[in-house]
Design a protein around this motif. Structure first.
Motif, mmCIF file in Angstrom:
data_model
loop_
_atom_site.group_PDB
_atom_site.id
_atom_site.type_symbol
_atom_site.label_atom_id
_atom_site.label_comp_id
_atom_site.label_asym_id
_atom_site.label_seq_id
_atom_site.Cartn_x
_atom_site.Cartn_y
_atom_site.Cartn_z
ATOM 1 N N GLU A 122 0.500 -0.849 0.148
ATOM 2 C CA GLU A 122 -0.229 0.064 -0.168
ATOM 3 C C GLU A 122 0.277 1.480 0.446
ATOM 4 O O GLU A 122 1.396 0.919 0.775
ATOM 5 C CB GLU A 122 -0.901 -0.020 1.306
ATOM 6 C CG GLU A 122 -1.920 -1.165 1.366
ATOM 7 C CD GLU A 122 -2.532 -1.047 2.363
ATOM 8 O OE1 GLU A 122 -4.010 -1.127 2.248
ATOM 9 O OE2 GLU A 122 -1.923 -0.554 3.242
ATOM 10 N N GLY A 123 0.727 1.898 -1.567
ATOM 11 C CA GLY A 123 1.586 3.459 -0.705
ATOM 12 C C GLY A 123 3.126 3.388 -1.273
ATOM 13 O O GLY A 123 3.608 2.201 -2.039
ATOM 14 N N GLU A 124 4.152 3.522 -0.228
ATOM 15 C CA GLU A 124 5.376 3.205 -0.204
ATOM 16 C C GLU A 124 5.962 2.243 0.826
ATOM 17 O O GLU A 124 6.739 2.448 1.618
ATOM 18 C CB GLU A 124 6.056 4.277 0.307
ATOM 19 C CG GLU A 124 5.928 5.400 -0.892
ATOM 20 C CD GLU A 124 6.329 6.833 -0.677
ATOM 21 O OE1 GLU A 124 7.050 7.404 0.824
ATOM 22 O OE2 GLU A 124 7.067 7.696 -1.166
ATOM 23 N N GLY A 125 4.916 1.267 1.557
ATOM 24 C CA GLY A 125 4.940 0.007 2.484
ATOM 25 C C GLY A 125 3.839 -1.172 2.108
ATOM 26 O O GLY A 125 3.432 -1.007 1.653
ATOM 27 N N ARG A 126 4.829 -2.302 2.758
ATOM 28 C CA ARG A 126 4.091 -3.015 3.158
ATOM 29 C C ARG A 126 3.737 -3.747 4.441
ATOM 30 O O ARG A 126 3.823 -3.172 5.342
ATOM 31 C CB ARG A 126 4.864 -4.310 2.608
ATOM 32 C CG ARG A 126 6.097 -4.491 1.494
ATOM 33 C CD ARG A 126 6.867 -5.652 1.071
ATOM 34 N NE ARG A 126 7.350 -5.998 -0.748
ATOM 35 C CZ ARG A 126 8.278 -5.316 -0.933
ATOM 36 N NH1 ARG A 126 8.965 -4.282 -0.264
ATOM 37 N NH2 ARG A 126 8.403 -5.328 -1.668
ATOM 38 N N ARG A 127 2.262 -4.286 3.988
ATOM 39 C CA ARG A 127 1.236 -5.112 5.054
ATOM 40 C C ARG A 127 0.719 -6.344 5.203
ATOM 41 O O ARG A 127 1.154 -7.088 4.413
ATOM 42 C CB ARG A 127 -0.084 -3.921 5.802
ATOM 43 C CG ARG A 127 0.523 -2.799 5.650
ATOM 44 C CD ARG A 127 0.922 -1.805 6.360
ATOM 45 N NE ARG A 127 0.714 -2.860 8.653
ATOM 46 C CZ ARG A 127 -0.371 -1.829 8.416
ATOM 47 N NH1 ARG A 127 -0.546 0.007 8.195
ATOM 48 N NH2 ARG A 127 -1.377 -2.432 9.548
ATOM 49 N N ILE A 146 13.840 -6.409 8.102
ATOM 50 C CA ILE A 146 14.538 -5.786 7.061
ATOM 51 C C ILE A 146 14.013 -4.452 6.194
ATOM 52 O O ILE A 146 12.470 -5.310 5.326
ATOM 53 C CB ILE A 146 15.578 -7.401 6.137
ATOM 54 C CG1 ILE A 146 16.071 -7.294 6.929
ATOM 55 C CG2 ILE A 146 15.954 -6.122 5.317
ATOM 56 C CD1 ILE A 146 16.591 -8.723 6.514
ATOM 57 N N GLU A 147 13.877 -3.830 5.999
ATOM 58 C CA GLU A 147 13.154 -3.137 4.976
ATOM 59 C C GLU A 147 13.815 -3.558 3.442
ATOM 60 O O GLU A 147 14.701 -3.409 2.836
ATOM 61 C CB GLU A 147 13.551 -1.456 4.994
ATOM 62 C CG GLU A 147 13.304 -0.422 6.718
ATOM 63 C CD GLU A 147 14.005 0.146 7.023
ATOM 64 O OE1 GLU A 147 14.532 1.345 5.532
ATOM 65 O OE2 GLU A 147 13.863 1.433 7.936
ATOM 66 N N GLY A 148 12.533 -3.251 3.327
ATOM 67 C CA GLY A 148 12.101 -3.937 1.218
ATOM 68 C C GLY A 148 12.336 -2.781 0.523
ATOM 69 O O GLY A 148 12.146 -1.494 0.967
ATOM 70 N N ILE A 149 12.650 -2.638 -0.851
ATOM 71 C CA ILE A 149 12.616 -1.607 -1.855
ATOM 72 C C ILE A 149 11.327 -1.130 -2.918
ATOM 73 O O ILE A 149 11.666 -2.778 -3.298
ATOM 74 C CB ILE A 149 13.669 -2.081 -3.029
ATOM 75 C CG1 ILE A 149 15.168 -1.703 -1.932
ATOM 76 C CG2 ILE A 149 13.796 -0.570 -3.866
ATOM 77 C CD1 ILE A 149 16.183 -1.804 -2.941
ATOM 78 N N VAL A 150 10.232 -1.103 -1.813
ATOM 79 C CA VAL A 150 9.415 -0.482 -2.771
ATOM 80 C C VAL A 150 8.699 0.030 -3.944
ATOM 81 O O VAL A 150 9.585 1.522 -3.779
ATOM 82 C CB VAL A 150 7.962 -0.571 -2.434
ATOM 83 C CG1 VAL A 150 6.970 0.188 -3.101
ATOM 84 C CG2 VAL A 150 7.852 -0.315 -0.660
ATOM 85 N N PRO A 151 9.098 -0.070 -5.144
ATOM 86 C CA PRO A 151 9.082 0.674 -6.509
ATOM 87 C C PRO A 151 7.809 1.385 -6.601
ATOM 88 O O PRO A 151 7.127 1.883 -6.058
ATOM 89 C CB PRO A 151 8.364 -0.465 -7.550
ATOM 90 C CG PRO A 151 8.847 -1.966 -7.331
ATOM 91 C CD PRO A 151 8.341 -1.972 -5.377
#
Length: 207
Positions: A122-127, A146-151
């Motif tokens: 969602e937007g710039e993050g994962r849930r 671990i912070e992932g890379i969101v396109p």
């Protein structure tokens, strides 16, 4: 061959050369920066302590097709789906030994419970989304490790252009709608037939 013909040939050569160089550079850069995740099928594995590494299946597999669709809002990207089936343990304080005793490993008169999970963007993050066909989810906790890379969503682009043969400037703007890209070019036209501003509308497919 006249001058206009030479200009047309030179322009076509420049466009083809630039396209080829850009495609090759982008392809080489992509391969050097991205690593494709292994999503091949894998069997389940019981771990020490009672944990279970879930079986991994392709999205097209029959067992994957049986999973219910995640109850998400429009615009949400579902990255992964999972299903967990758990059998409640007997209550030690009530005289049980804490081990499953009923049907399918559950407590007597308490059938196994199914919990569906989904990793969504969602937007710039994962849930993490959880729901169950056997009851109401009372609570849960999602802890990012671990912070992932969101396109990033950047559908707009704009720039300037220049005709090196006629010495005329221009400007352009583009926008992506999914894989469809539309744009408008405004440039100065100067030739034997016309002189002034000209507009060109374009559409294409992005990949």
């Amino acid at each position: 061959m006249d001058v206009d013909g030479l200009k047309a040939i030179a322009s076509a050569v420049c466009v083809l050369a630039g396209t080829a160089i850009g495609y090759y550079a982008g392809y080489m850069t992509r391969d050097s920066m991205e690593v494709i995740e292994d999503v091949s099928p894998a069997p389940e594995k019981r771990l020490p302590g009672g944990g279970l590494k879930l079986e991994r299946a392709l999205q097209s597999a029959p067992e994957a097709q049986e999973l219910p669709a995640a109850p998400v809002q429009p615009g949400t990207v579902v990255e992964r789906r999972a299903r967990v089936v758990a059998a409640p343990r007997a209550n030690k304080s009530a005289g049980g030994d804490g081990e499953p005793t009923g049907p399918a490993g559950g407590v007597e008169d308490c059938p196994p419970v199914t919990v569906d999970l989904a990793l969504i963007r969602e937007g710039e993050g994962r849930r993490v989304l959880a729901w169950s066909p056997d009851g109401r989810i009372l609570g849960g906790l999602d802890v990012p490790i671990i912070e992932g890379i969101v396109p990033a969503s950047q559908p707009w682009a704009a720039g300037v252009s220049y005709d090196p043969f006629d010495g005329t400037p221009g400007a352009w703007v583009e926008r992506d709608y999914g894989r469809i890209r539309v744009g408008v070019d405004v440039y100065q036209e100067r030739n034997a037939l016309a002189s002034g501003l000209a507009v060109r509308v374009r559409a294409g497919w992005r990949w």
